[in-house]
Design a protein around this motif. Structure first.
Motif, short mmCIF file in Angstrom:
data_model
loop_
_atom_site.label_atom_id
_atom_site.label_comp_id
_atom_site.label_asym_id
_atom_site.label_seq_id
_atom_site.Cartn_x
_atom_site.Cartn_y
_atom_site.Cartn_z
N CYS A 169 0.78 -1.49 -0.29
CA CYS A 169 0.32 0.11 -0.10
C CYS A 169 0.84 1.33 -0.17
O CYS A 169 0.33 2.21 0.14
N GLY A 170 2.05 1.48 0.32
CA GLY A 170 3.04 2.44 0.55
C GLY A 170 3.12 2.94 1.61
O GLY A 170 3.66 3.97 1.17
N ARG A 179 -3.88 -1.22 -4.90
CA ARG A 179 -3.10 -0.65 -3.91
C ARG A 179 -4.04 0.51 -3.01
O ARG A 179 -3.24 0.67 -1.69
N TYR A 196 -3.14 5.76 -2.44
CA TYR A 196 -1.72 5.18 -3.22
C TYR A 196 -2.45 6.18 -4.71
O TYR A 196 -1.65 7.06 -5.22
N ALA A 239 0.01 7.99 0.00
CA ALA A 239 0.40 6.64 0.45
C ALA A 239 1.88 6.79 1.02
O ALA A 239 2.67 7.27 0.40
#
Length: 391
Positions: A97-98, A216, A220, A225
């Motif tokens: 997901c960052g 994601r 994102y 994110a």
């Protein structure tokens, strides 16, 4: 010895009878309907957006985790409830997901309670969208913070409310709202927070697996994110087909939750089977990112075909298609007629809908075939109550 009279028994729950009668008269009674394992109904009611709850890899992930780690987590995460599997899921969720770090909890509800209460306190301000999920509403109530409810998806109202407060503040919103499936203006919300020095908390339960590159998530997709002032919550029970929830954000925020969030500290850890299933589903999504695109395409097709036939529906921004009904009783009858015709749909009525308008709620699953989509559309149109169409 004087004779003692036994007092007549008092029904201390007699007030429940009055409440139940009121619900019946308003058409708002809710009942449990256990489903068989091999239900013949076409499912457009669950939140299994990517069709992964019964995918062999997801089921195998649950099975292998239960065999290795046992049926339960055996304790809270801070005692014995954290396994290597939990750590793997948190690390891979955050990377996917960052975000810098993640914390897995027993449900998405618990994740929202944890995030809202741990990131606010007496003297701080929580600005909450009027359409937010009940778990966010309850988090606000438990936070002891001043809570200001602002109009739905109105970043200007959020900015003005934040500007009027001196001190710590938090803006909280769903990324995709569960009633109509509309997306929040996250970029504008983030700018409002930056301009006022506030934090942004986003519940991405309905965005994960559907929005953003390869599913994601909405944050994102919005380029937020991993931003320093942004925290996300999500559930493992929708696109990942399992159970549980998570909070994602800067590592120091996650450490803070480990030490302060009551729904994390005092709750038993997520069961190994659910953890293993979610991890398997996440790895599957990483290999098959087209599932996210397919879920959105199915939603668009359902919306287009239903509205072309005269039904009123909200344009979907993710995988939820919401179709308006003339009344609560009509919605209930419509959903029942669909079920009798072999189609399972959601039925949203007050108090679950903030505007008081009842709806059928359809889940646009990525694994629906063209024939199944046609069958669903035909069933919904064929059972539509009087007043549901504009034709």
């Amino acid at each position: 010895m004087p004779h003692q009279h036994t007092p007549a028994p008092v029904d201390v729950f007699s007030w429940i009878d009055d409440a139940e009668l009121a619900r019946q008269q308003a058409g708002l009674v809710r009942t449990l309907r256990p489903r068989p394992a091999d239900s013949p109904l076409l499912d457009l009611a669950s939140n299994d957006y990517l069709g992964l709850s019964r995918h062999p890899e997801t089921v195998r992930g649950a099975h292998e985790a239960a065999e290795r780690w046992g049926a339960g987590a055996t304790g809270s995460r801070l005692v014995t409830g954290t396994t290597e599997l939990h750590a793997d899921l948190e690390r891979e969720l955050a990377a996917f997901c960052g975000f810098e770090a993640a914390l897995v909890l027993s449900s998405g509800y618990a994740a929202n309670l944890a995030a809202v209460t741990a990131l606010s306190d007496r003297g701080s301000l929580v600005v909450s969208d009027a359409g937010n999920h009940a778990s966010i509403v309850d988090g606000c109530r438990l936070s002891r913070a001043e809570t200001a409810v602002v109009p739905h998806s109105d970043p200007d109202a959020a900015r003005k409310t934040l500007a009027a407060h001196q001190g710590r503040a938090l803006l909280v919103t769903d990324s995709v709202f569960s009633v109509d499936g509309d997306a929040a203006p996250l970029a504008a919300h983030a700018e409002a927070c930056r301009s006022q020095g506030a934090a942004l908390l986003v519940d991405d339960a309905h965005g994960l697996g559907v929005l953003g590159e390869g599913g994601r998530g909405a944050l994102y997709a919005a380029g937020l994110a991993g931003a320093p002032g942004v925290v996300a919550t999500l559930t493992l029970s929708k696109s990942l087909g399992s159970q549980g929830g998570a909070v994602l954000g800067p590592a120091k925020v996650i450490r803070h939750l480990v030490n302060t969030a009551r729904t994390f500290i005092f709750d038993t850890g997520l069961a190994p089977a659910a953890t293993g299933a979610a991890l398997a589903a996440l790895r599957l999504l990483l290999r098959e990112p087209e599932r996210a695109d397919r879920a959105r395409a199915v939603a668009a097709e359902l919306y287009g075909r239903l509205t072309a036939s005269g039904l009123t529906a909200a344009r979907p921004d993710a995988a939820v298609v919401s179709v308006r009904a003339p009344s609560a009783s009509a919605a209930l009858r419509w959903a029942a007629d669909c079920r009798e015709a072999g189609l399972s749909v959601g039925c949203f009525r007050p108090p679950s809908v903030p505007d008081g308008i009842s709806r059928l709620r359809l889940t646009a699953r990525a694994d629906l075939t063209g024939d199944e989509i046609s069958r669903a559309v035909e069933t919904i149109l064929g059972t539509a109550p009087a007043g549901a169409t504009d034709r």
